[in-house]
Write an enzyme that holds these catalytic residues in place. Structure first.
Site, PDB file in Angstrom:
ATOM      1  N   GLU A 159       5.784  -3.455   0.754  1.00 35.49           N
ATOM      2  CA  GLU A 159       5.820  -3.173  -0.681  1.00 35.49           C
ATOM      3  C   GLU A 159       4.975  -1.919  -0.861  1.00 35.49           C
ATOM      4  O   GLU A 159       3.754  -1.980  -0.902  1.00 35.49           O
ATOM      5  CB  GLU A 159       5.250  -4.393  -1.423  1.00 35.49           C
ATOM      6  CG  GLU A 159       5.721  -4.517  -2.832  1.00 35.49           C
ATOM      7  CD  GLU A 159       4.695  -3.982  -3.790  1.00 35.49           C
ATOM      8  OE1 GLU A 159       4.859  -2.798  -4.164  1.00 35.49           O
ATOM      9  OE2 GLU A 159       3.769  -4.719  -4.152  1.00 35.49           O
ATOM     10  N   GLY A 190       0.832  -1.201   0.000  1.00 32.77           N
ATOM     11  CA  GLY A 190       0.000   0.000   0.000  1.00 32.77           C
ATOM     12  C   GLY A 190       0.863   1.247   0.000  1.00 32.77           C
ATOM     13  O   GLY A 190       2.005   1.222  -0.482  1.00 32.77           O
ATOM     14  N   SER A 191       0.337   2.313   0.570  1.00 30.41           N
ATOM     15  CA  SER A 191       1.041   3.600   0.514  1.00 30.41           C
ATOM     16  C   SER A 191       2.226   3.611   1.481  1.00 30.41           C
ATOM     17  O   SER A 191       2.276   2.836   2.446  1.00 30.41           O
ATOM     18  CB  SER A 191       0.080   4.723   0.894  1.00 30.41           C
ATOM     19  OG  SER A 191      -0.259   4.603   2.261  1.00 30.41           O
ATOM     20  N   GLY A 194       2.699   2.092   5.244  1.00 25.22           N
ATOM     21  CA  GLY A 194       3.846   1.217   5.515  1.00 25.22           C
ATOM     22  C   GLY A 194       4.655   1.698   6.710  1.00 25.22           C
ATOM     23  O   GLY A 194       5.132   0.889   7.522  1.00 25.22           O
TER      24      GLY A 194
HETATM   25  C1  UN1 Z   1       1.307  -3.626  -7.623  1.00 24.07           C
HETATM   26  O1  UN1 Z   1       1.017  -2.663  -8.313  1.00 24.07           O
HETATM   27  O2  UN1 Z   1       1.128  -3.608  -6.368  1.00 24.07           O
HETATM   28  O3  UN1 Z   1       4.673  -5.540 -12.086  1.00 24.07           O
HETATM   29  C2  UN1 Z   1       1.831  -4.907  -8.149  1.00 24.07           C
HETATM   30  C3  UN1 Z   1       3.454  -5.322 -12.159  1.00 24.07           C
HETATM   31  C4  UN1 Z   1       2.517  -6.362 -11.607  1.00 24.07           C
HETATM   32  C5  UN1 Z   1       2.367  -6.242 -10.132  1.00 24.07           C
HETATM   33  C6  UN1 Z   1       2.116  -4.878  -9.613  1.00 24.07           C
HETATM   34  N1  UN1 Z   1       3.034  -7.665 -11.924  1.00 24.07           N
HETATM   35  O4  UN1 Z   1       2.995  -4.308 -12.664  1.00 24.07           O
END
Ligand code: UN1
Length: 509
Positions: free
Chosen positions: A262, A240-241, A245
């Site tokens: 992430e 998320g943002s 995080g």
């Molecule tokens: C995301 O935007 O959280 O690489 C994941 C990509 C995708 C996954 C994105 N396979 O754009």
């Protein structure tokens, strides 16, 4: 909407589940409503998890961990293989639901489900690996090695933009690692989560597995906080943002739990004067307007060598003119709606700020009106000419805004590229091998993902996915990302008749 009943969804749906079993009652539950951003219609209602239900979920998870961790990893892989097959069977329906609830176009909905299938396949292979190393002991007739054990309960917090794939990257890897999961999906996409829970339930039932291995909870941040604060959850994987995080990291860090984060990206493509320009432009368009600019890997900035700046600009604008915006389930549509009103307003605020800071919006940005656009969530993707140092350019706006920045030398381009707080995905378009290698070298891109002659989004599941700096440092999905879901144990075994100490220490008793 046939896909809803094919996925076992009705008007009201239980949002709390320990596998096959659902918790709560239709009459007593607080409910949240899922709306389609496509036309604002109600898709269904999902019950919000109560504190009591959360306790029941945690207890089921902890109990099932006792058996799951003792199930041989390849057998755990077999369950994941069956989940992959169930997803294959439901690919069209789930792809449609992702598209309808989240707003990405059907093709991208299908792509998202394909990522889930792919990670299942990957995890099945992994279930016969999960390798540790052996090393040589300094002591005679001693053996040293390391092994990887399951961690326990993994809490997964996922975002609306990849409502199901990101869960599967975490859950399927965690499952083969011997962990059990509790998933809290985004409040904006609760139904896709219930649909996945139903698909998993089919497999659990067919295999007589205990409750608690794959759990679902639903609600706002309060529900998420029960999990982040909970010492019974050793690992929290949150997508998320950056703001979210940082909060998660503090809460989990305080109890010395583990996190996989992430978070936001501010991804750029460098377009060299030695690039295949047509290829670069096409990759930029997919990266910038795909998923309506709501991927964490979306292309936000293009850094263009000044000799080809005008050429890139005119070709890109030509394509932007032709982008079809509309209902995400219509086969011709390339850009669907934004997720909600807040997202539309955030985009409008950022475009206003571009102008205040001295930049120019050279294309698009307007909220569309008229037939099919009544709910006010459809926007025309925007292109702006800016300077990298503008505050607005430094920020991730989760919308289709593409910033143009000019450069002269490659060193300057790389400096501009890295001069943001985030570090997720990056790319260079060049046919010059020296430029490409420079970009990939230690003094090149500082991102977790760096590509040559492909765009910033659409990563394959086989690589580790994640990024540096404010992107959070976590890695999910492929490569050896599985290690974050396990605990490492170093083992030394003495098979001699003596008891020598390491470092040659004498300690005669
Ligand atoms: C995301 O935007 O959280 O690489 C994941 C990509 C995708 C996954 C994105 N396979 O754009």
């Amino acid at each position: 909407m046939q896909f809803l009943s094919n996925l076992g969804l009705q008007g009201f749906n239980y949002g709390t589940s320990t596998g096959q079993q659902t918790l709560g009652s239709e009459s007593g539950s607080e409910k949240m409503t899922s709306y389609s951003p496509a036309d604002g219609s109600v898709i269904g209602e999902v019950s919000v998890t109560t504190r009591d239900e959360y306790e029941q979920v945690i207890q089921a998870a902890q109990q099932s961990f006792e058996t799951w961790r003792m199930t041989p990893a390849p057998q755990r892989g077999e369950i994941v293989r069956q989940i992959g097959d169930a997803l294959r069977k439901h690919k069209d329906d789930l792809g449609q639901l992702v598209s309808w609830e989240m707003g990405k176009i059907y093709q991208e909905g299908l792509g998202e489900v394909q990522e889930m299938i792919d990670i299942c396949d990957f995890a099945v292979g992994l279930s016969r690996q999960l390798y540790g190393l052996t090393m040589h002991s300094e002591r005679p007739e001693h053996r040293m090695y390391e092994q990887w054990h399951p961690l326990g309960t993994v809490g997964i917090i996922s975002a609306f933009n990849f409502p199901v794939a990101v869960w599967s990257w975490n859950a399927m890897i965690a499952a083969v690692c011997g962990d059990v999961c509790i998933w809290k999906p985004s409040e904006k996409t609760p139904l896709t989560a219930v649909a996945c829970q139903n698909i998993v339930a089919e497999v659990l039932k067919a295999n007589n597995l205990p409750e608690g291995i794959f759990c679902l909870i639903n609600g706002d941040r309060t529900v998420g906080e029960w999990m982040t604060e909970d010492e019974r959850v050793p690992l929290i994987s949150a997508t998320g943002s950056t703001r979210m995080g940082k909060e998660v990291a503090q809460v989990v860090g305080k109890r010395l739990g583990k996190t996989i984060l992430e978070l936001g990206g501010n991804n750029a493509i460098i377009i060299s004067d030695q690039a295949d320009i047509e290829m670069a432009v096409r990759a930029t368009v997919f990266g910038a307007v795909g998923t309506a600019g709501q991927r964490c890997t979306s292309t936000r900035r293009i850094i263009i060598q000044e000799k080809v700046y005008d050429q890139v600009k005119s070709r890109l604008l030509e394509i932007y003119e032709m982008i079809r915006i509309g209902n995400p389930l219509e086969p011709d549509t390339l850009v669907g709606p934004l997720i909600d009103k807040d997202a539309v307003e955030a985009m409008q605020r950022s475009l206003a700020q571009v102008k205040e800071e001295g930049g120019t919006v050279i294309f698009g940005g307007e909220v569309l009106e008229g037939d099919g656009y009544e709910n006010g969530l459809y926007v025309r993707p925007a292109v702006c000419e800016v300077k990298n140092e503008y505050e607005v350019v430094q920020r991730e706006t989760f919308a289709p805004i593409l910033y143009f920045i000019k450069y002269d030398t490659l060193n300057e381009a790389i400096a501009i590229h890295n001069n943001v707080k985030q570090g997720l995905s990056s790319a260079i378009f060049t046919l010059n091998m020296r430029e490409a290698e420079n970009f990939l070298s230690h003094r090149g891109s500082d991102c977790g993902i760096a590509n040559v002659n492909i765009g910033t989004s659409g990563a394959e599941i086989g690589g580790a996915f994640g990024g540096e700096k404010e992107t959070g440092g976590g890695r999910e999905s492929g490569s050896d990302a599985w290690k974050a879901y396990m605990r490492r144990q170093t083992n030394t075994i003495n098979w001699s008749t003596e008891l020598p100490l390491a470092q040659g220490i004498k300690f005669d008793v």
